[in-house]
Design an enzyme around this catalytic site. Structure first.
Site, PDB file in Angstrom:
ATOM      1  CG  ASP A 135      -2.022  -1.016   1.163  1.00  0.00           C
ATOM      2  OD1 ASP A 135      -2.463  -1.341   0.045  1.00  0.00           O
ATOM      3  OD2 ASP A 135      -2.461  -1.481   2.230  1.00  0.00           O
ATOM      4  CG  ASP A 165      -6.608  -1.338  -1.688  1.00  0.00           C
ATOM      5  OD1 ASP A 165      -6.885  -2.545  -1.782  1.00  0.00           O
ATOM      6  OD2 ASP A 165      -5.668  -0.909  -0.991  1.00  0.00           O
TER       7      ASP A 165
END
Length: 187
Positions: free
Chosen positions: A132, A154
């Site tokens: 991330d 995401d």
């Protein structure tokens, strides 16, 4: 006899591939150029749009918002790798068997699949967890100064998921008008 798969079902799969490529490419760049869990010499992350959007390299062994991070490794592997893999396979089956989806719904499903597969690639091939790297200011909403760090996969899941839901809402609202249009007029 095998059913012929139409172009309207195949073409949106380009979005699935595009999301996977964009996701994995950006993650590879982050892994290569941004040290994991570390701040830079001046104590900051890489600003993209001032303090609003920044880049930072973190790893997530759990799912959204780090839910499940306290589970044992084997439980996380089962819940966050193999179960989602089965769900993605089920979505592919439904996608190809369904002839009722609108074009927007097909493209949305394919964007969601691309995001899901992008993160699954990390779960299977990155033992330290999903990469991330997008860090956004969140104005203190819901008690969050910054939104939990996320990635391209995401983003695709969230944006396409919202489009998918909205498409059904708009479809449901237009259904009464469509039915009224095709009702027989009494003589």
């Amino acid at each position: 006899m095998a059913e012929k798969i139409s172009l309207k079902k195949i073409l949106p799969l380009l979005l699935t591939g595009l999301v996977i490529v964009a996701d994995q490419l950006t993650k590879a760049l982050v892994v290569r150029f941004i040290p994991v869990y570390s701040l830079f010499e001046d104590g900051s992350v890489i600003p993209v749009v001032g303090d609003f959007i920044r880049l930072i390299h973190v790893r997530n062994k759990a799912v959204a918002f780090s839910l499940g991070s306290g589970l044992p490794d084997e439980a996380r592997r089962l819940l966050f790798s193999f179960l989602p893999l089965l769900m993605i396979a089920l979505v592919f089956v439904v996608y190809f068997r369904n002839d009722e989806f609108s074009p927007l719904q097909r493209w949305s499903v394919c964007g969601i699949l691309g995001g899901g597969l992008g993160n699954l690639i990390d779960r299977f091939f990155r033992p330290d967890g999903v990469v991330d790297f997008i860090d956004c200011y969140f104005f203190g909403l819901f008690g969050l100064e910054r939104w939990p760090t996320f990635n391209v996969a995401d983003s695709a899941v969230v944006v396409c998921g919202i489009l998918f839901v909205l498409s059904f809402i708009f479809q449901a609202k237009s259904e009464p008008a469509r039915k009224k249009q095709f009702q027989e007029v009494p003589l």
